[in-house]
Structures are given as structure tokens and as C-alpha cells.
Scaffold this active site. Structure first.
Site, mmCIF file in Angstrom:
data_model
loop_
_atom_site.group_PDB
_atom_site.id
_atom_site.type_symbol
_atom_site.label_atom_id
_atom_site.label_comp_id
_atom_site.label_asym_id
_atom_site.label_seq_id
_atom_site.Cartn_x
_atom_site.Cartn_y
_atom_site.Cartn_z
ATOM 1 N N LYS A 33 36.812 50.445 49.952
ATOM 2 C CA LYS A 33 35.856 49.194 49.865
ATOM 3 C C LYS A 33 36.060 48.597 51.175
ATOM 4 O O LYS A 33 34.749 48.049 51.409
ATOM 5 C CB LYS A 33 36.681 48.245 48.903
ATOM 6 C CG LYS A 33 36.117 46.991 48.732
ATOM 7 C CD LYS A 33 36.476 46.434 47.121
ATOM 8 C CE LYS A 33 37.937 46.093 47.069
ATOM 9 N NZ LYS A 33 38.147 44.887 47.702
ATOM 10 N N SER A 34 37.127 48.555 51.999
ATOM 11 C CA SER A 34 36.972 47.899 53.215
ATOM 12 C C SER A 34 36.090 48.569 54.266
ATOM 13 O O SER A 34 35.259 47.817 54.955
ATOM 14 C CB SER A 34 38.405 48.105 53.980
ATOM 15 O OG SER A 34 39.296 47.488 53.380
ATOM 16 N N GLY A 110 36.872 38.590 48.496
ATOM 17 C CA GLY A 110 37.291 37.830 49.566
ATOM 18 C C GLY A 110 36.919 38.514 50.652
ATOM 19 O O GLY A 110 36.590 37.725 51.971
ATOM 20 N N ARG A 138 40.774 30.836 46.459
ATOM 21 C CA ARG A 138 41.433 31.273 47.631
ATOM 22 C C ARG A 138 41.102 30.858 49.064
ATOM 23 O O ARG A 138 40.365 30.102 48.935
ATOM 24 C CB ARG A 138 40.810 33.112 47.876
ATOM 25 C CG ARG A 138 41.350 33.688 46.276
ATOM 26 C CD ARG A 138 40.781 35.126 46.478
ATOM 27 N NE ARG A 138 41.349 36.007 47.390
ATOM 28 C CZ ARG A 138 41.249 37.180 47.785
ATOM 29 N NH1 ARG A 138 40.123 37.793 47.332
ATOM 30 N NH2 ARG A 138 41.974 37.583 48.588
ATOM 31 N N GLN A 185 41.185 40.507 57.279
ATOM 32 C CA GLN A 185 40.008 39.773 57.029
ATOM 33 C C GLN A 185 39.809 38.847 58.239
ATOM 34 O O GLN A 185 38.860 38.496 58.843
ATOM 35 C CB GLN A 185 40.002 39.132 55.861
ATOM 36 C CG GLN A 185 40.121 40.000 54.583
ATOM 37 C CD GLN A 185 40.024 39.564 53.290
ATOM 38 O OE1 GLN A 185 40.189 38.404 53.116
ATOM 39 N NE2 GLN A 185 39.907 40.607 52.494
ATOM 40 N N ASP A 336 47.296 45.951 49.060
ATOM 41 C CA ASP A 336 46.695 45.943 47.755
ATOM 42 C C ASP A 336 47.431 47.300 46.870
ATOM 43 O O ASP A 336 46.928 47.224 45.744
ATOM 44 C CB ASP A 336 45.313 46.539 47.869
ATOM 45 C CG ASP A 336 44.584 45.350 48.727
ATOM 46 O OD1 ASP A 336 44.837 44.476 48.716
ATOM 47 O OD2 ASP A 336 43.377 45.775 49.407
ATOM 48 N N LYS A 363 45.762 36.817 46.850
ATOM 49 C CA LYS A 363 44.911 37.894 46.483
ATOM 50 C C LYS A 363 43.862 37.486 45.428
ATOM 51 O O LYS A 363 43.836 36.122 45.054
ATOM 52 C CB LYS A 363 45.502 39.150 46.103
ATOM 53 C CG LYS A 363 46.369 39.731 47.276
ATOM 54 C CD LYS A 363 45.396 40.076 48.608
ATOM 55 C CE LYS A 363 46.229 40.458 49.699
ATOM 56 N NZ LYS A 363 45.276 40.309 51.088
ATOM 57 N N ARG A 367 49.097 37.551 42.791
ATOM 58 C CA ARG A 367 49.608 39.053 42.249
ATOM 59 C C ARG A 367 51.046 39.067 42.205
ATOM 60 O O ARG A 367 51.646 40.040 41.403
ATOM 61 C CB ARG A 367 49.100 39.971 43.121
ATOM 62 C CG ARG A 367 47.722 40.479 43.023
ATOM 63 C CD ARG A 367 47.331 41.875 43.714
ATOM 64 N NE ARG A 367 46.137 41.964 43.487
ATOM 65 C CZ ARG A 367 45.015 42.516 44.339
ATOM 66 N NH1 ARG A 367 45.397 42.872 45.676
ATOM 67 N NH2 ARG A 367 43.811 42.762 44.169
ATOM 68 N N ARG A 411 43.002 44.937 40.255
ATOM 69 C CA ARG A 411 44.205 45.808 40.405
ATOM 70 C C ARG A 411 45.070 45.640 39.501
ATOM 71 O O ARG A 411 46.095 46.351 39.167
ATOM 72 C CB ARG A 411 44.810 45.761 42.068
ATOM 73 C CG ARG A 411 43.542 46.127 43.125
ATOM 74 C CD ARG A 411 44.196 46.343 44.306
ATOM 75 N NE ARG A 411 43.237 46.374 45.282
ATOM 76 C CZ ARG A 411 42.125 47.045 45.589
ATOM 77 N NH1 ARG A 411 42.103 48.081 44.822
ATOM 78 N NH2 ARG A 411 41.491 46.953 46.602
HETATM 79 C C1 S3P Z 1 41.007 43.719 53.635
HETATM 80 C C2 S3P Z 1 42.107 43.189 54.111
HETATM 81 C C3 S3P Z 1 43.175 42.634 53.257
HETATM 82 C C4 S3P Z 1 43.046 43.267 51.820
HETATM 83 C C5 S3P Z 1 41.833 43.446 51.137
HETATM 84 C C6 S3P Z 1 40.807 44.049 52.143
HETATM 85 C C7 S3P Z 1 39.954 43.980 54.416
HETATM 86 O O1 S3P Z 1 43.223 41.468 52.831
HETATM 87 O O2 S3P Z 1 43.929 42.739 50.861
HETATM 88 O O3 S3P Z 1 41.655 43.845 50.014
HETATM 89 O O4 S3P Z 1 39.013 44.846 54.149
HETATM 90 O O5 S3P Z 1 39.966 43.502 55.497
HETATM 91 P P1 S3P Z 1 43.788 40.554 53.900
HETATM 92 O O6 S3P Z 1 43.084 40.595 55.153
HETATM 93 O O7 S3P Z 1 43.666 38.907 53.192
HETATM 94 O O8 S3P Z 1 45.324 40.767 53.928
#
Ligand code: S3P
Length: 470
Positions: A33-34, A110, A138, A185, A336, A363, A367, A411
Site C-alpha cells: 500500500k505504501s 491517512g 486522526r 508519513q 501496522d 491509526k 488500535r 486491520r
Molecule cells: C505509512 C506509514 C505508517 C503506517 C501507514 C503507512 C506510509 O504511518 O502506519 O499504514 O505509507 O508512510 P505513520 O507514518 O503514521 O507511522
């Protein structure tokens, strides 16, 4: 049970899982996903065409694809001769985004919202951001604070939450920013804003977080200097206004999705499951390390590079697990995966202590609270102590019988369905709809391995009140 939850009785969103025979087989998982979000974003910021194979076609990523269209990129889905989906992005180039005509709705995502807040901050456009009830709760202040230092302005927001309007600047100020929370993020939002800055934008991360943004920036042609400060912190310096050019991207399998069939394969007696092409980037591999420490029969084979990321085929075999202490420093590399790990811990012999989980509270749901409540309602001995989660394992036995509140969190839903595959009484989750945000084929994929899970409305022996086995 039908394999597709969306075809089920829409009046009853519950899914359930019950004790299953051995899970066996070899599967491929949806793309990470990232990386999927980032491939679309950098494709839109590049000049020329980016071609993406293996893109995750979950709701979160589709929301980002729609957003990139609204910023002026041409984003299309094609199917190649082998029947595989190939996405193309014809980008506009750094600094050349257009202002979307309407509000952008990021749904549950997010990552999409926060990364694109960063991108907008570095362009002279104003954009209204919104999301679903979970995303509206959030915290966005963590990204807005550095973006405001760079010259962006936040309007019409209550409490730094969505919905809000961000007015970007076409000349973002280059800053040096030390992350107050370990968040990829936030790091990515600052770097995205810095792309259109005339100078050097520097992010310092005391605890390393996933590094997909850095890898992909380099892949698209940006110049990054990465070094270590004397205190061990990672320093990432981006030279602004690079010319990014369209690239081919192959998205590897998502380790955060892999967590669910992997833990299922470990706890359902007699199972043997192989997952091909799982990304094993060290900044994402904390769960594999932890499961190995717990004594899991877990092996990596065929380790290779795919699309600039390390990948491997991961095989698990069911067997006894032992409780361990998971250090706080490991949290960013498996942030995650705690819902899935907590399920493994519930089946382990002895106590598992997971330390330093404050980030889990912000999250898609809180969670930490949701995992603890889900375990407790299924008869697991669990305790939250500050930011630590402490699970006393049942040595292969979990009572089950509870309905887990998912709080719009994909999740939480998947983790507890996995738990029900080996529990004495079925486990239900109150709503499975959010699974489609990250793993749309979760139910059919798990059923293909032999898992007995799906819409509760298809269980002939489930009373209308929904109590399993009634
Ligand atoms: C992600 C960073 C993580 C993760 C999210 C995806 C990303 O969040 O929990 O599912 O793709 O950069 P945080 O940056 O808030 O830790």
C-alpha cells in the site's frame, strides 16, 4: 458461505471465522500500500510516463489515483496480454500541478491525505481535504506543523483535523526538521513539500521509519544525501526542484497484508503456507523477526530485488509459539502488524510484552484499545500498561465466542478473523467493509487456503442475534 463479502446480505456487515482444517497452498498478495500510493504520486510529479505493475487496487490507493487526476495527471488502468493490470501515469512535473476543481475525499486513508498535504504545501494552490469518520478523527497537526514552517497555510479546520483547506506556496522555504514522532508519513510530507523548494530540505529521524519515499525519489531522479548524525539519527537531505522523469515501477507484495495469512498458517494446526514476493525491506520486517524469536517455523527463500525493494518467498508451518518481549525500538518496522502479532501472542505459550505502542493509538482506530478489547471479548488474558500491550498466551487455546468492534479499521477486522480460525468458538467482527481499503481479496484468498471465514449471514447455524454457534 460465498467468497465475496460484497455479494453478501448488505444488511449484515458482520464477518465471522471458525476453526478450520490445515491451511495449505502458495499465494501472491496484493501490492504494498505504501509503495502504491507513492508510485502514483511520484508518477504525477514526474515528466513523461510512469508504468506501474502490481498496484494495490484497494480503496485507499484508488482515492490517491483519483486525487492525482484532479491535480492534472492522466492516470489510466490497462490490462496487458497476460491479463495483468498495468497502470500508467502521465505526469505534469514538479511545480506544475493544477488546483483541483472540487474537494478531495481520501476516505479511510491517512497515507493519501498526509502525503498529499505535503505535495500541495509546495505548490501555489488551495485544496480542501476530507475523509471518512475514522480519518476525520486522526491528528493532522503532525504534518501541518512543518508544512506551515515551509510557508503553507491551514484554513477552515477545527482542531487540525479534516476537513481542512491547505493553501500551498509556490516557493516553499527549505527547512531542517527533526521528527517529533517516528512517522514515515510526516517525513514524506516534508520531503514532498521540499521537492518544489529552491534549497535543501532536511528531515532528521531519530528512529528510522519505512524508507520507500527516499528509495522512490532516487528512482525518479531526485538527489538525496542520506547520512547519520553523531547521535545516530538518520539525516535525509533533498535537493529541491529536481527534474523527475517517468519510470517503470513494480510494486512488491505488502508485508502488512502478508501478516494475516502468515499468522493464520502458524496458529491453525497442520498448516503450511507460502507467500510469494513479499517485500522484506528491513524498515518493514519487524514482524518476521519477532515471529522467528517466538519460535515460528518461518523461512525466507528466493531472496531477490524487485522494483528497488528486497523481496522473498515466505513459508510458515504451524507449530508452538513462545511469548517474547518486543522492544519499543522495533515498533516503527512493524507498526501496522501489532494486531496480527497480538493474535499470535494469544496462541503462544507464556506472555508477550509489546512495548512502546503510543503510535498505535492514532491509526485507523485507537488500535491499542481495539486490540485489547477484541482479545478480552474472546477470553484472552490481556492488559494495557501505559503504552505497552501485555498478552498472556493460551498455549494453543483461545476461547473465542466474541464479536469484535472494528471501529472502521481494516486491520482489526482481518486480525480477529484470523484469530477465529483456531479458536474453540467462532469469532465475529462487527463490520468487514473496511477490509477493501487495503486487501480487497482477503476473504477469497484466505478461503482458497482452506480458511472457514466469510459473511455471517451465510452461516446457517448462526442465530439472527449473531451469537456464534447459537
Ligand atoms: C505509512 C506509514 C505508517 C503506517 C501507514 C503507512 C506510509 O504511518 O502506519 O499504514 O505509507 O508512510 P505513520 O507514518 O503514521 O507511522
Amino acid at each position: 458461505m460465498t467468497a465475496d463479502p460484497s455479494s453478501a446480505n448488505t444488511a449484515d456487515p458482520r464477518l465471522g471465522a471458525r476453526a478450520s482444517g490445515p491451511l495449505t497452498g502458495t499465494v501472491r498478495l496484493p501490492g504494498d500500500k505504501s509503495i502504491s500510493h507513492r508510485a502514483l504520486i511520484f508518477g504525477a510529479l514526474a515528466e513523461g510516463r510512469t508504468t506501474i505493475r502490481g498496484l494495490l487496487e484497494g480503496h485507499d490507493v484508488i482515492a490517491t489515483a483519483d486525487a492525482m487526476r484532479a491535480f492534472g495527471a492522466r492516470v489510466e488502468r490497462h490490462v496487458d496480454d497476460a491479463g495483468e493490470a498495468v497502470w500508467t501515469v502521465d505526469g505534469v512535473g514538479v511545480g506544475a500541478l493544477i488546483e483541483p476543481a472540487a474537494l478531495l475525499d481520501f476516505g479511510n486513508s491517512g497515507t493519501g491525505a498526509r502525503l498529499l498535504l505535503g505535495m500541495v504545501a509546495g505548490h501555489g494552490i488551495a485544496v480542501r481535504f476530507d475523509g471518512d469518520a475514522s480519518l476525520r478523527k486522526r491528528p493532522m497537526g503532525r504534518v501541518l506543523a512543518p508544512l506551515e514552517l515551509m510557508g503553507a497555510r491551514v484554513c477552515d479546520s477545527a482542531d487540525d483535523r479534516l476537513p481542512l483547506t491547505l493553501k500551498g506556496t509556490r516557493d516553499p522555504i527549505p527547512i531542517e526538521y527533526r521528527l517529533p514522532v517516528p512517522s514515515a508519513q510526516v517525513k514524506s510530507a516534508v520531503l514532498l513539500a521540499g521537492l518544489n523548494s529552491p534549497g535543501l530540505t532536511t528531515v532528521i529521524e531519530p528512529e528510522p521509519t519505512r524508507d520507500h519515499t527516499e528509495r522512490m525519489l532516487v528512482h525518479f531522479g531526485a538527489r538525496l544525501d542520506i547520512s547519520r548524525d553523531p547521535d545516530g539519527a538518520r539525516r535525509i537531505a533533498l535537493h529541491g526542484r529536481p527534474r523527475l522523469t517517468g519510470q517503470a515501477v513494480t510494486v512488491p507484495g505488502d508485508p502488512s497484508s502478508a501478516a494475516f495469512p502468515l499468522v493464520a498458517g502458524l496458529i491453525v494446526p497442520g498448516s503450511r503456507v507460502t507467500i510469494r514476493g513479499v517485500m522484506v525491506n528491513p524498515s518493514r520486517a519487524g514482524l518476521i523477526t519477532t515471529l522467528q524469536e517466538m519460535g515460528a517455523k518461518l523461512t525466507l527463500a528466493n531472496e531477490r530485488e524487485d522494483g528497488g525493494e528486497p523481496v522473498a518467498d515466505v513459508t510458515v508451518e504451524a507449530g508452538p509459539l513462545t511469548g517474547v518481549e518486543v522492544p519499543a525500538e522495533r515498533a516503527p518496522s512493524m507498526i501496522d502488524e501489532y494486531p496480527a502479532l497480538a493474535v499470535a501472542a494469544a496462541y503462544a505459550r507464556g506472555t508477550t510484552v509489546m512495548r512502546g505502542l503510543s503510535e498505535l493509538k492514532v491509526k485507523e482506530s485507537d488500535r491499542l484499545a481495539a486490540v485489547a478489547a477484541g482479545l478480552a471479548v474472546n477470553g484472552v488474558d490481556v492488559r494495557v500498561d501505559g503504552d505497552d500491550l501485555i498478552v498472556a498466551g493460551g498455549a494453543g487455546r483461545v476461547a473465542g465466542g466474541g464479536t469484535v468492534e472494528t471501529h472502521m479499521d481494516h486491520r482489526i477486522a482481518m486480525a480477529f478473523l484470523v484469530m477465529g480460525l483456531a479458536s474453540e468458538t467462532p469469532v465475529l467482527v462487527d463490520d468487514g467493509a473496511m477490509i477493501a481499503t487495503s486487501f480487497p481479496d482477503f476473504v477469497p484468498l484466505m478461503r482458497g487456503l482452506g480458511a472457514d471465514l466469510g459473511p455471517v449471514s451465510d452461516w446457517p447455524d448462526t442465530a439472527p442475534a449473531g451469537e456464534p454457534g447459537a
